[in-house]
Design a protein around this motif. Structure first.
Motif, PDB file in Angstrom:
ATOM      1  N   ASN A   1      -4.402  -8.156  -4.800  1.00  0.00           N
ATOM      2  CA  ASN A   1      -5.040  -7.251  -5.738  1.00  0.00           C
ATOM      3  C   ASN A   1      -4.765  -7.651  -7.185  1.00  0.00           C
ATOM      4  O   ASN A   1      -5.692  -7.761  -7.996  1.00  0.00           O
TER       5      ASN A   1
ATOM      6  N   ASN B   1       5.054  -9.202 -10.321  1.00  0.00           N
ATOM      7  CA  ASN B   1       4.697  -8.388  -9.167  1.00  0.00           C
ATOM      8  C   ASN B   1       5.588  -8.714  -7.970  1.00  0.00           C
ATOM      9  O   ASN B   1       6.107  -7.819  -7.294  1.00  0.00           O
TER      10      ASN B   1
ATOM     11  N   SER C   1       1.089  -1.129  -9.051  1.00  0.00           N
ATOM     12  CA  SER C   1       1.137  -2.010  -7.880  1.00  0.00           C
ATOM     13  C   SER C   1       2.581  -2.406  -7.586  1.00  0.00           C
ATOM     14  O   SER C   1       3.007  -2.433  -6.429  1.00  0.00           O
TER      15      SER C   1
ATOM     16  N   ASN D   1      -2.701  -1.346 -13.831  1.00  0.00           N
ATOM     17  CA  ASN D   1      -2.756  -1.576 -12.384  1.00  0.00           C
ATOM     18  C   ASN D   1      -1.547  -2.360 -11.896  1.00  0.00           C
ATOM     19  O   ASN D   1      -1.048  -2.111 -10.792  1.00  0.00           O
TER      20      ASN D   1
ATOM     21  N   SER E   1      -0.708  -6.382  -2.354  1.00  0.00           N
ATOM     22  CA  SER E   1      -0.415  -6.211  -3.772  1.00  0.00           C
ATOM     23  C   SER E   1      -0.657  -7.499  -4.546  1.00  0.00           C
ATOM     24  O   SER E   1      -1.266  -7.485  -5.627  1.00  0.00           O
TER      25      SER E   1
ATOM     26  N   ALA F   1      -1.004   5.715  -7.539  1.00  0.00           N
ATOM     27  CA  ALA F   1      -2.084   4.773  -7.235  1.00  0.00           C
ATOM     28  C   ALA F   1      -3.433   5.463  -7.336  1.00  0.00           C
ATOM     29  O   ALA F   1      -4.406   4.910  -7.873  1.00  0.00           O
TER      30      ALA F   1
ATOM     31  N   THR G   1      -4.048   0.542  -1.837  1.00  0.00           N
ATOM     32  CA  THR G   1      -2.694   0.868  -2.277  1.00  0.00           C
ATOM     33  C   THR G   1      -2.352   2.301  -1.889  1.00  0.00           C
ATOM     34  O   THR G   1      -1.222   2.590  -1.453  1.00  0.00           O
TER      35      THR G   1
END
Length: 460
Positions: A153, A170, A43, A39, A150, A213, A106
């Motif tokens: 999440n 990220n 992301s 993920n 993002s 996604a 997303t």
């Protein structure tokens, strides 16, 4: 150990994980880490492209020569309005993950990037009205919201001991979207291509990120919006103090990312190719250095690193003012790139301060152990979305300051003087709130054990 289920939740469809407990070491090792990392990567892809579309107009304005009939002030306002919208949408994007699911949102937020990209593709030519360009810049602002959703999440997927690495990766992967779109723009300009070629390059990548996604990401059914924590964070003064400091770091990063190439064109007469060949360097280094700011904050304390980082930003800005007055392009470019690096360091150190501040408050309230940690997580998580949104507004201020400076004096020197003064205020606020030794601390050292402890943030 129950594996994460991707079967639909009872009341909602889609790839929903019913059981998620990353703090359980066995669960994390057997199933959680693989799912979380998958993920994370997709992301990062979506957020990266979001940043590129958000800052798209920092490249578009380089293509817009005299035939477009726009003044430098007009161009600065175009990039400023994109910055403003990107900051505002961060707030609803923060809460959208719990409302729709991380995977689902997303897909939505990635697909939404097609709207500003296709709109700009259709109208990007001389003779188009300024109001039409303004609408396109407003639409591009939605890319700025992808960062907030993002980060929210990915925060839910990783255990506390891994959050720093995951969130840093990220954020850094997203921020690099700024220099990447500028590098792509440089390549297009170098190949004598037009702005529509740049826009056309991004359309398939937007589609790829949305499809990825849908195929590879998950929703977590247990994620809920904590409205109580959000209200408490809004009422807490430290949320607004850190928002102010984040204006100085991230606001500077995103504002300069939008404005650097345009300043080089307007003040130093650089061609689009010459400007683009320099513009990407600052945002690239500023993005890559962000995790280092966090690491230094871990080692020496976020407040200390933030304090001296603002001092260094003042020195770099002073050099820019001198270069601007002397019309020295080499000094101007080197000092501006150095300032970018410092904004990246400050981004890392200020964000690392936030959990420490609320953890310190929890201890001062008499909480201990997991209770204190839980309070710190709730309040820091709730405040980060708001701090990120307010901080991004600094980019609006920077571009409006440049617009006014060029309108009134034909140079950006006045704007840089204002920025220098602002960094001085940030330095003073950091010292006064988080590093100044509280009154009575010396006496407390020799006081009786019954004396009430003083609240200190020096180590956050």
């Amino acid at each position: 150990m129950t594996a994460p289920s991707t079967s639909p939740a009872s009341s909602r469809g889609g790839r929903w994980i019913e059981h998620w407990d990353p703090e359980d070491a066995t669960f994390w090792q057997e199933t959680g880490e693989k799912v979380a990392r998958r993920n994370l990567w997709f992301s990062v892809l979506s957020e990266h492209i979001g940043f590129s579309i958000w800052t798209l107009w920092s490249v578009m304005v380089l293509f817009m020569g005299p035939e477009y009939g726009l003044t430098p002030a007009d161009k600065f306002f175009l990039v400023a309005i994109a910055t403003l919208v990107g900051a505002i949408v961060r707030v609803p994007y923060t809460f959208a993950v719990a409302r729709f699911g991380g995977r689902n949102w997303t897909i939505i937020s990635a697909s939404a990037l097609l709207v500003p990209t296709i709109a700009a593709y259709m109208v990007m030519e001389p003779g188009t009205s300024y109001s039409t360009f303004m609408i396109c810049a407003v639409l591009a602002g939605v890319g700025g919201g992808n960062f907030a959703s993002s980060m929210t999440n990915i925060n839910t997927f990783f255990p506390l001991r891994k959050k720093g690495w995951a969130l840093g990766l990220n954020a850094g992967g997203g921020n690099i979207g700024v220099p990447v779109v500028q590098l792509v723009g440089l390549a297009v300009i170098g190949a004598s291509g037009g702005p529509r070629l740049l826009l056309g390059i991004y359309i398939p990548f937007i589609l790829i990120s949305a499809v990825c996604a849908a195929v590879f990401m998950n929703n977590i059914s247990s994620v809920k919006n904590d409205t109580g924590a959000a209200v408490e964070a809004v009422k807490d003064g430290h949320t607004w103090i850190m928002s102010f400091l984040y204006i100085g770091t991230f606001g500077s990063f995103i504002g300069y990312s939008f404005a650097f190439g345009l300043v080089l064109q307007t003040q130093f007469g650089r061609t689009p190719l010459q400007a683009a060949s320099i513009t990407f360097i600052g945002p690239l280094l500023g993005s890559l250095i962000r995790p280092v700011g966090g690491w230094l904050a871990d080692r020496f304390g976020g407040a200390k690193i933030t304090l001296w980082n603002f001092a260094a930003m003042m020195v770099a800005t002073g050099a820019i003012v001198a270069a601007s007055m002397e019309k020295s392009l080499p000094l101007f470019s080197v000092a501006f790139i150095a300032l970018f690096v410092l904004t990246g360091l400050g981004n890392g150190s200020t964000y690392k301060m936030i959990p420490g501040i609320f953890q310190t408050k929890a201890v001062a309230m008499g909480l201990t152990g997991e209770e204190a940690a839980s309070y710190g997580r709730r309040l820091s998580g709730a405040s980060m979305g708001l701090i990120g949104a307010v901080g991004a507004l600094g980019g609006l201020g920077i571009n409006l300051a440049f617009r006014q400076s060029f309108l009134s004096a034909g140079t950006g020197t006045g704007a840089f003087v204002a920025f220098l003064a602002f960094y001085a205020v940030c330095f003073a606020v950091t010292w006064a709130v988080y590093l100044r030794r509280p009154a009575g601390t010396r006496a407390q050292a020799t006081a009786t054990t019954e004396a009430k402890p003083q609240l200190s943030y020096a180590e956050v």
